[in-house]
Scaffold this active site. Structure first.
Site, PDB file in Angstrom:
ATOM      1  N   ARG A 172      20.753  25.960  45.014  1.00 24.94           N
ATOM      2  CA  ARG A 172      20.196  27.188  44.455  1.00 24.94           C
ATOM      3  C   ARG A 172      18.695  27.001  44.249  1.00 24.94           C
ATOM      4  O   ARG A 172      18.230  25.896  43.921  1.00 24.94           O
ATOM      5  CB  ARG A 172      20.841  27.518  43.102  1.00 24.94           C
ATOM      6  CG  ARG A 172      22.252  28.069  43.199  1.00 24.94           C
ATOM      7  CD  ARG A 172      22.302  29.477  43.796  1.00 24.94           C
ATOM      8  NE  ARG A 172      23.660  30.008  43.871  1.00 24.94           N
ATOM      9  CZ  ARG A 172      24.449  29.919  44.945  1.00 24.94           C
ATOM     10  NH1 ARG A 172      24.012  29.336  46.039  1.00 24.94           N
ATOM     11  NH2 ARG A 172      25.657  30.459  44.923  1.00 24.94           N
ATOM     12  N   HIS A 179      18.928  31.449  53.034  1.00 25.67           N
ATOM     13  CA  HIS A 179      20.211  31.321  52.309  1.00 25.67           C
ATOM     14  C   HIS A 179      21.378  31.604  53.260  1.00 25.67           C
ATOM     15  O   HIS A 179      22.133  32.565  53.076  1.00 25.67           O
ATOM     16  CB  HIS A 179      20.267  32.256  51.094  1.00 25.67           C
ATOM     17  CG  HIS A 179      21.378  31.877  50.135  1.00 25.67           C
ATOM     18  ND1 HIS A 179      21.332  32.102  48.787  1.00 25.67           N
ATOM     19  CD2 HIS A 179      22.571  31.252  50.340  1.00 25.67           C
ATOM     20  CE1 HIS A 179      22.441  31.663  48.212  1.00 25.67           C
ATOM     21  NE2 HIS A 179      23.222  31.139  49.151  1.00 25.67           N
TER      22      HIS A 179
HETATM   23  P1  NDP Z   1      31.561  21.752  43.090  1.00 21.89           P
HETATM   24  O1  NDP Z   1      31.678  22.389  41.757  1.00 21.89           O
HETATM   25  O2  NDP Z   1      32.786  21.467  43.864  1.00 21.89           O
HETATM   26  O3  NDP Z   1      30.739  20.372  42.976  1.00 21.89           O
HETATM   27  C1  NDP Z   1      29.678  20.221  42.120  1.00 21.89           C
HETATM   28  C2  NDP Z   1      29.293  18.747  42.067  1.00 21.89           C
HETATM   29  O4  NDP Z   1      28.123  18.602  41.262  1.00 21.89           O
HETATM   30  C3  NDP Z   1      30.379  17.874  41.438  1.00 21.89           C
HETATM   31  O5  NDP Z   1      30.457  16.651  42.106  1.00 21.89           O
HETATM   32  C4  NDP Z   1      29.871  17.665  40.014  1.00 21.89           C
HETATM   33  O6  NDP Z   1      30.306  16.440  39.435  1.00 21.89           O
HETATM   34  C5  NDP Z   1      28.380  17.621  40.260  1.00 21.89           C
HETATM   35  N1  NDP Z   1      27.607  17.961  39.070  1.00 21.89           N
HETATM   36  C6  NDP Z   1      27.555  19.144  38.415  1.00 21.89           C
HETATM   37  N2  NDP Z   1      26.721  19.077  37.367  1.00 21.89           N
HETATM   38  C7  NDP Z   1      26.239  17.816  37.353  1.00 21.89           C
HETATM   39  C8  NDP Z   1      25.336  17.126  36.514  1.00 21.89           C
HETATM   40  N3  NDP Z   1      24.750  17.724  35.456  1.00 21.89           N
HETATM   41  N4  NDP Z   1      25.072  15.824  36.788  1.00 21.89           N
HETATM   42  C9  NDP Z   1      25.665  15.194  37.833  1.00 21.89           C
HETATM   43  N5  NDP Z   1      26.523  15.813  38.683  1.00 21.89           N
HETATM   44  C10 NDP Z   1      26.810  17.109  38.430  1.00 21.89           C
HETATM   45  O7  NDP Z   1      30.578  22.700  43.929  1.00 21.89           O
HETATM   46  P2  NDP Z   1      30.556  22.933  45.515  1.00 21.89           P
HETATM   47  O8  NDP Z   1      30.450  21.608  46.169  1.00 21.89           O
HETATM   48  O9  NDP Z   1      31.675  23.824  45.910  1.00 21.89           O
HETATM   49  O10 NDP Z   1      29.202  23.770  45.672  1.00 21.89           O
HETATM   50  C11 NDP Z   1      27.967  23.269  45.204  1.00 21.89           C
HETATM   51  C12 NDP Z   1      26.922  24.372  45.200  1.00 21.89           C
HETATM   52  O11 NDP Z   1      26.471  24.642  46.526  1.00 21.89           O
HETATM   53  C13 NDP Z   1      27.378  25.736  44.707  1.00 21.89           C
HETATM   54  O12 NDP Z   1      27.413  25.785  43.294  1.00 21.89           O
HETATM   55  C14 NDP Z   1      26.344  26.679  45.293  1.00 21.89           C
HETATM   56  O13 NDP Z   1      25.294  26.853  44.376  1.00 21.89           O
HETATM   57  C15 NDP Z   1      25.843  25.928  46.533  1.00 21.89           C
HETATM   58  N6  NDP Z   1      26.187  26.630  47.778  1.00 21.89           N
HETATM   59  C16 NDP Z   1      25.166  27.055  48.598  1.00 21.89           C
HETATM   60  C17 NDP Z   1      25.456  27.687  49.787  1.00 21.89           C
HETATM   61  C18 NDP Z   1      24.374  28.079  50.728  1.00 21.89           C
HETATM   62  O14 NDP Z   1      24.641  28.785  51.703  1.00 21.89           O
HETATM   63  N7  NDP Z   1      23.155  27.672  50.526  1.00 21.89           N
HETATM   64  C19 NDP Z   1      26.844  27.947  50.203  1.00 21.89           C
HETATM   65  C20 NDP Z   1      27.835  27.427  49.293  1.00 21.89           C
HETATM   66  C21 NDP Z   1      27.503  26.807  48.110  1.00 21.89           C
HETATM   67  P3  NDP Z   1      31.881  16.172  39.180  1.00 21.89           P
HETATM   68  O15 NDP Z   1      32.517  16.068  40.541  1.00 21.89           O
HETATM   69  O16 NDP Z   1      31.922  14.897  38.466  1.00 21.89           O
HETATM   70  O17 NDP Z   1      32.377  17.356  38.396  1.00 21.89           O
HETATM   71  C1  OXD Z   2      27.897  30.257  47.818  1.00 19.57           C
HETATM   72  C2  OXD Z   2      26.730  30.650  48.585  1.00 19.57           C
HETATM   73  O1  OXD Z   2      27.744  29.848  46.672  1.00 19.57           O
HETATM   74  O2  OXD Z   2      26.921  31.252  49.648  1.00 19.57           O
HETATM   75  O3  OXD Z   2      29.021  30.317  48.358  1.00 19.57           O
HETATM   76  O4  OXD Z   2      25.597  30.379  48.211  1.00 19.57           O
END
Ligand code: NDP
Ligand code: OXD
Length: 309
Positions: free
Chosen positions: A224, A272
């Site tokens: 993001r 994006h």
């Molecule tokens: P998940 O919720 O599955 O994974 C998030 C990861 O971040 C987990 O491993 C979590 O740790 C870790 N995490 C969260 N907060 C912290 C912190 N404060 N310190 C350390 N580690 C942290 O999310 P996704 O993998 O499904 O997606 C990630 C992001 O990708 C989405 O939230 C979205 O914003 C972005 N995205 C962007 C897209 C694009 O087109 N650009 C498309 C899809 C998603 P733990 O495993 O220990 O909980």
């Molecule tokens: C998502 C994205 O969060 O597209 O799925 O950014």
């Protein structure tokens, strides 16, 4: 009992068609058409206008149609006491992995530079870079980060990840929490941000973090725009500490035409579009949750209100 779709990106007809085709007996409405508001029990949302959930007094669940749900928490008028679900999908994860690997390869194989050289008719072979020599560090080892990590191993990259909790993935070193962030950054040559945007991660890609990366590191933000402090990135690129950045997400989208990122020679932008929910793949989990909602069963892919992701 019905579902309303609320989004502003012109994709409501695509989602409506996919949901109706998979479940012809379920009433599905666009929030823009006349519909019985009291019948709505599930709202399928993507960057909805704040306040758009207010008319639905019988709503039982807010279903985000992407992976990230920061936009839901940002809507202070949304009924945040209701269960919130998000998308966890193998196609979304694979698409993200392909995008990030594409950006890493374009950087390492100097494709960005050679494209500019071609435009200027310049013949200038650069130092050859090999995948095995560059350690990729992934911030966020969730649904997307883990798939990326495993795919990168197949290409021969050394890989490490940082998350809240320990991960046990063969050949991928796991770093946990603030205490281990410095060690993780110290040894990361290409940094990929795949964190959710929460109170704890807002602005995490800042000068202090960049300074802990080795000189010449490359940064990829596909999570993001709120993770990145724009001026800190520009400073670190301009003083030569970072060698470049691949950005897919921005503080403001679309990025205003006056923003310095557009013309920066070391910034490589996409709009994006790293990974986009594929209705064919995602609709079954939405409808399964709709069924579970009616049956009073636990929902899939629930978001934690405490963690914000
Ligand atoms: P998940 O919720 O599955 O994974 C998030 C990861 O971040 C987990 O491993 C979590 O740790 C870790 N995490 C969260 N907060 C912290 C912190 N404060 N310190 C350390 N580690 C942290 O999310 P996704 O993998 O499904 O997606 C990630 C992001 O990708 C989405 O939230 C979205 O914003 C972005 N995205 C962007 C897209 C694009 O087109 N650009 C498309 C899809 C998603 P733990 O495993 O220990 O909980
Ligand atoms: C998502 C994205 O969060 O597209 O799925 O950014």
């Amino acid at each position: 009992m019905a579902i309303v779709i609320i989004r502003q990106d012109g994709k409501i007809p695509e989602w409506k068609e996919a949901l109706s085709a998979a479940s012809p007996s379920t009433p599905i409405y666009s929030y823009l058409e006349e519909h019985p508001k009291e019948a709505i029990e599930m709202a399928l949302v993507w960057k909805h206008p704040p306040g758009a959930l207010r008319p639905y007094k019988n709503l039982k669940c807010i279903s985000g149609s992407g992976a990230g749900v920061d936009f839901i928490f940002n809507d202070k008028e949304a009924p945040l006491h209701l269960p919130i679900t998000r998308v966890v999908d193998q196609v979304l994860a694979k698409d993200m992995s392909e995008h990030v690997i594409g950006v890493i390869l374009a950087y390492l194989k100097n494709l960005y530079t050679y494209k500019v050289d071609q435009a200027n008719r310049v013949w200038k072979p650069l130092q050859y870079k090999r995948m095995g020599d560059y350690r990729i560090g992934i911030l966020g080892m969730g649904a997307l980060g883990v798939v990326l990590a495993k795919d990168l191993l197949h290409f021969g990259f050394p890989v490490q990840g940082w998350s809240n909790s320990k991960k046990n993935i063969e050949a991928v070193r796991s770093f946990v929490g603030q205490d281990e962030l410095s060690d993780f950054l110290d040894t990361t040559q290409v940094l990929v941000c795949l964190l959710p945007l929460t109170e704890n991660t807002t602005g995490i890609l800042n000068k202090t973090l960049f300074q802990q990366l080795p000189k010449g590191a490359f940064v990829i933000n596909v999570a993001r725009g709120g993770h990145l402090v724009d001026e800190d990135l520009l400073e670190m690129l301009d003083n030569g500490h970072l060698s470049g950045a691949g950005l897919d997400v921005y503080q403001e989208e679309p990025l205003p035409v006056s923003h310095p990122f557009w013309a920066h020679p070391k910034i490589h932008m996409t709009p994006h579009y790293a990974s986009v929910s594929d209705t064919r793949s995602v609709v079954p989990q939405i409808l399964e949750n709709y069924r579970r909602l009616q049956a009073g069963e636990p929902l899939l892919n629930l978001v934690s209100k405490e963690r914000g992701y």
